[in-house]
Enzyme design. Structure first.
Site, PDB file in Angstrom:
ATOM      1  N   LYS A  76       2.517   5.055   8.340  1.00 25.77           N
ATOM      2  CA  LYS A  76       1.493   5.157   7.298  1.00 25.77           C
ATOM      3  C   LYS A  76       0.137   4.725   7.844  1.00 25.77           C
ATOM      4  O   LYS A  76       0.028   3.701   8.528  1.00 25.77           O
ATOM      5  CB  LYS A  76       1.903   4.286   6.106  1.00 25.77           C
ATOM      6  CG  LYS A  76       0.951   4.356   4.914  1.00 25.77           C
ATOM      7  CD  LYS A  76       1.486   3.508   3.761  1.00 25.77           C
ATOM      8  CE  LYS A  76       0.578   3.574   2.546  1.00 25.77           C
ATOM      9  NZ  LYS A  76       1.124   2.771   1.420  1.00 25.77           N
ATOM     10  N   SER A 151       1.729   4.891  -2.819  1.00 26.29           N
ATOM     11  CA  SER A 151       0.677   5.379  -1.924  1.00 26.29           C
ATOM     12  C   SER A 151       1.198   5.816  -0.565  1.00 26.29           C
ATOM     13  O   SER A 151       0.447   6.331   0.256  1.00 26.29           O
ATOM     14  CB  SER A 151      -0.365   4.280  -1.713  1.00 26.29           C
ATOM     15  OG  SER A 151       0.222   3.165  -1.026  1.00 26.29           O
ATOM     16  N   SER A 175       4.728   1.467  -3.841  1.00 28.87           N
ATOM     17  CA  SER A 175       4.247   2.535  -2.976  1.00 28.87           C
ATOM     18  C   SER A 175       5.233   3.029  -1.932  1.00 28.87           C
ATOM     19  O   SER A 175       4.982   4.040  -1.281  1.00 28.87           O
ATOM     20  CB  SER A 175       2.956   2.106  -2.270  1.00 28.87           C
ATOM     21  OG  SER A 175       1.906   2.005  -3.194  1.00 28.87           O
TER      22      SER A 175
END
Length: 470
Positions: A76, A151, A175
């Site tokens: 990420k 996210s 997330s």
């Protein structure tokens, strides 16, 4: 055939596949699909292929290899890697302030994982997609008119579309677990402090987690074996012994007590009520057949702890972003502004009260987990939302996602797929355990997945039925 980390490791060991072949498969899939799905912020094809070749050469020489040797992994893009800058998908972030490998990335690399790229995120790990900003829009491999959730958006979509076999997400209010649920994969938020967070841009200092996202509970266990443990560069990391998380994955739940709260009181007009009910009925049958005793429970202070967690997340985020929000308001994404701009309306007394409520919740959950081994509850009340629904969330129900409660308590919580909406979108269920007892959470998730194949079903992105977004 759906590839998992587990199956890929077996094939690498037997010689049925090479790491170069695995990485090439991932690159080819990204070449075909990433323009539609928006998985990557940056791709490291050349260095990934070089690392894969080095892994294959070491294997051919009979060298001792790490537990993730040859496996393509995505990171990420709020977590640093040496291959390239971290952007946090933001026009505001100064990428020069973060460099090199985060501890968790260094551990994956040392275990032989191949870093194939940086995956998309919501800006600084909060908010919703902003079509006005120059960043990829992550779309769900099951239906490109819907969002992956956030996210850890690109990591969820990347695993589901096999652009990599496992990846790192972060979780401050859900997330990891929300995109795992929306994309039909498995995602684990370990206990707060179990995995070092240095090298990761913060969102909520007391709520942030880094965790694995992959097809299965077994795959997450393999990754957590490498990721977990004390590190010197994160003040919040716990010095608690780490076990072998794959050792207890027997499929046998004999003697276990599993508490279930379907949280139907939290459902809204957007909820998949009938589909969730059927999924829970089937889940209870599987757990019982595996030897567990299923009992109803009620999560204590659910509204209060969830609200306290939200207050703490946005006020801690505001503390980090306050000056930049003042000076560069328009450069931030709409979704981040909508979330964090609420923070100044909370007083210091509100924040302290939220911390007190949080502590009450921690104690109450600890007491409940003296009576049951794990707690099962829905990850979300609906499948993936389309983009119009995403942008109308601020004016509608706020309980589609049920994950923030567990950030407040800090307990390990894993989302696994367990059904589908009438529209064919995946649904996820959370399995949550006592602090630092990830082993039991993984054991229950693995046992469920030994009797079901939801985690192995392929999205239209992989079956060739994907319709391009308009």
């Amino acid at each position: 055939m759906t590839r998992t980390i587990e199956s890929a490791l077996q094939d690498l060991s037997s010689g049925a596949v090479t790491s170069v072949e695995l990485v090439t498969e991932a690159i080819n899939r990204a070449d075909t699909l990433d323009g539609t799905l928006g998985v990557f912020m940056a791709r490291y094809n050349d260095s990934a292929l070089a690392a894969a070749q080095a892994s294959d050469d070491a294997r051919a020489r009979g060298e001792k290899l790490g537990p993730l040797a040859g496996i393509p992994i995505g990171i990420k893009d709020i977590i640093t890697t040496e291959e390239g800058p971290t952007t946090c998908q933001s026009l505001v972030f100064d990428s020069s302030s973060f460099s090199g490998d985060a501890t968790v990335v260094a551990r994956l690399r040392a275990a032989g994982a191949i870093i194939v790229g940086k995956s998309t995120t919501m800006e600084f790990a909060i908010g919703t997609p902003d079509f006005s900003k120059p960043f990829p829009i992550p779309r769900n491999p099951w239906n490109t008119e819907t969002w992956t959730g956030g996210s850890s958006s690109g990591t969820g979509g990347g695993v589901a579309s096999e652009m990599f076999l496992g990846g790192l997400g972060t979780d401050t209010g859900g997330s990891i677990r929300i995109p795992a649920a929306n994309c039909g994969i498995t995602g684990l938020k370990a206990t707060f402090g179990r995995v070092p967070k240095d090298g990761c841009a913060p969102l909520g200092f007391s709520l942030d987690h880094i965790g694995p996202m992959a097809r299965s509970a077994y795959d997450c266990a393999v990754m957590l074996n490498v990721m977990a443990g004390h590190g010197p560069d994160d003040a919040a990391v716990a010095d608690v012994p780490v076990t072998d998380y794959t050792a207890g994955l027997t499929g046998d739940l004999t003697g276990m007590r599993i508490g279930i709260d379907r949280l139907e009181r939290k459902y809204t007009d957007l909820s998949a009520k009938a589909e969730l009910a059927a999924s829970f009925d089937a889940l209870e049958e599987v757990l019982t057949a595996r030897g567990a005793t299923v009992v109803p429970v009620t999560l204590p202070f659910h509204n209060e702890v969830s609200t306290a967690s939200l207050i703490l997340m946005i006020t801690e985020a505001f503390a980090y972003h306050r000056n930049d929000l003042r000076d560069q308001w328009d450069n931030y994404s709409r979704g981040l502004r909508d979330c964090i701009a609420m923070a100044p309306f909370y007083s210091a007394a509100d924040v302290i009260q939220a911390q007190r409520i949080r502590r009450v919740g921690v104690k109450a959950i600890a007491a409940l987990l003296q009576k049951v081994d794990v707690i099962v509850s829905p990850t979300t009340t609906a499948g993936a939302l389309d983009f119009e629904q995403v942008y109308n969330m601020w004016d509608g129900p706020a309980t589609v996602n049920l994950t923030g409660y567990w950030n407040g308590t800090g307990n390990p919580s894993m989302s696994v797929p367990f059904g589908y909406t009438d529209a064919g979108l995946p649904l996820g269920v959370e399995i949550t355990g006592a602090a630092f007892d990830e082993a039991t959470v993984l054991k229950v998730g693995h046992a469920f997945q030994q009797s079901t194949d939801y985690h192995l079903r392929q999205a239209p992105a992989l079956t060739g039925e994907l319709q391009p977004a308009e």
